[in-house]
Motif scaffolding. Structure first.
Motif: not given
Length: 424
Positions: A61-72, A193-198, A203-204, A387-394
């Motif tokens: 479930v968590a084994n991915t290197r694809v960023p949440i903030l991505s076109q993918e 290079r960037y940091v994302m806080v969801n 999580s980061i 750095v981006y603080f975002v609100y992604i719940s799904a």
């Protein structure tokens, strides 16, 4: 936290959402027929039918290197929306009417409902049968469901898991659609290079060259002291920082504590200063009033400092930052909404080293030596990191894995998604 307790009628109604109305309209027989259509649909052939009760599906479930903030990720969400549209059109999934905790060994008709529910959402293979006995295969499927909902994967249907199971398919579809808009707005170039806080996931992600380099648990703001959505650039790391209490904490927390325990400030190495920089003894303050709000409360560096070893700075109008914490046990909690708006970072040393990769003179040994010394040390970052603080719940990832989180700040617009207010 996942232990079973009675849920109020209001909580169940909110958790069921549109599914109850849909079922009432279609009728029980039609709903059952629709569910079977989903189970037999050839379109579900791409869903993972290979089942391992030992839990490999949970680890994936968590084994991915694809960023949440991505076109993918946005692409995967579009595919998930198609899947959920078909589920909704076929009648959604059945409600689980459990009156006790469900776990391995339990025999109950609600176990059949759970089995059907998890088959429709793709957590359990469609050939898993219709037994009323909670077996190890169902245990693995439930753990997978819990993991992709950000819960502790303990294989027990307690109060919170039950509420999540009974969020209707139409409501989940709407949650995906809402978050697709958010993802599309953030799926452009965000930096090498960037940091994302969801925030809702607490999580980061540290992202480098469009792949996740590091993941960290976070502790974010309480519902009444919310972590803001923002974009900035990390420009500084401070080791052994001083902590200056914001006025909100002085007013809401420290003054009430001083009224109960006049030694609180001294024990916690917090000193007071007036506007001219003169130190003010705590006994000189009238704690029955709020005059202390006009003073500066500064905590010396050390193990009990509110930021512990590290502070990560970036300019923003909310005066928030990222930091270490002496309360490491909080990272073991499922619901990590405990702060006053700032973000606490688990294993912050790893993130600090990653941020300082382009800053000469800093490696793990040097970092550890400075932290051990206790000396307040400010380190400007050579190449500032967005750095981006975002609100992604799904969101969704490879293999049709769909992830949902509690809408902790009620920003998705449906009460049934704020599970923490109804189920805990």
């Amino acid at each position: 936290m996942n232990g079973f307790k009675s849920t109020t009628r209001r909580g169940f109604l909110r958790a069921s959402g549109a599914a109850g109305a849909l079922a009432a309209t279609a009728g029980a027989a039609a709903a059952q027929s629709s569910i079977m259509e989903i189970l037999q649909s050839s379109e579900r052939g791409n869903w993972d039918d290979q089942f391992d009760a030992a839990g490999t599906r949970v680890s994936r479930v968590a084994n991915t290197r694809v960023p949440i903030l991505s076109q993918e990720t946005a692409f995967h969400v579009e595919g998930a929306i198609g899947d959920y549209q078909r589920i909704v059109a076929a009648g959604g999934w059945p409600r689980v009417n459990a009156t006790k905790a469900l776990k391995v060994g339990v025999q109950d008709n609600s176990v059949r409902e759970l089995r059907r529910r998890l088959i429709v959402s793709g957590d359990l293979p469609r050939n898993a049968g219709d037994s009323a006995t909670f077996d190890t295969f169902l245990d693995g499927a439930l753990k997978r469901f819990q993991a992709r909902h950000g819960m502790t994967a303990d294989g027990v249907v307690g109060n919170y898991t039950l509420a999540a199971l009974n969020v209707s398919a139409p409501v989940r579809l709407g949650q995906l659609e809402t978050n697709l808009v958010r993802l599309r707005s953030m799926s452009g170039y965000l930096g090498d290079r960037y940091v994302m806080v969801n925030i809702p996931a607490a999580s980061i992600e540290a992202v480098e060259n469009d792949r996740v380099a590091l993941r960290h648990k976070a502790i974010v703001g309480k519902t009444d002291r919310q972590t803001p959505i923002l974009s900035s650039r990390i420009h500084e790391v401070i080791l052994n920082p001083y902590w200056t209490a914001p006025k909100s904490i002085i007013r809401k927390d420290i003054i009430p504590l001083m009224r109960q325990d006049p030694t609180y400030l001294t024990r916690n190495k917090i000193r007071l200063f007036d506007g001219q920089g003169n130190e003010v003894p705590p006994e000189a303050v009238n704690w029955s009033t709020e005059e202390a709000v006009e003073l500066r409360f500064r905590q010396d560096p050390g193990l009990i400092n509110a930021m512990s070893s590290t502070k990560i700075n970036f300019h923003n109008p909310h005066a928030v930052y990222m930091h270490d914490t002496p309360q490491q046990s909080l990272f073991g909690k499922f619901m990590r909404f405990e702060s006053s708006g700032c973000v606490r970072v688990h294993n912050i040393q790893e993130l600090t080293l990653w941020l300082l990769e382009s800053t000469p003179g800093w490696d793990r040994r040097q970092l550890e030596q400075v932290v051990e010394s206790g000396v307040n040390t400010e380190i400007p970052i050579e190449v500032q990191v967005p750095v981006y603080f975002v609100y992604i719940s799904a969101w969704a990832s490879e293999d049709r894995l769909v992830h949902f989180r509690d809408d902790i700040y009620n920003r998705d617009g449906v009460d049934a998604l704020q599970l923490s207010s109804t189920a805990l």
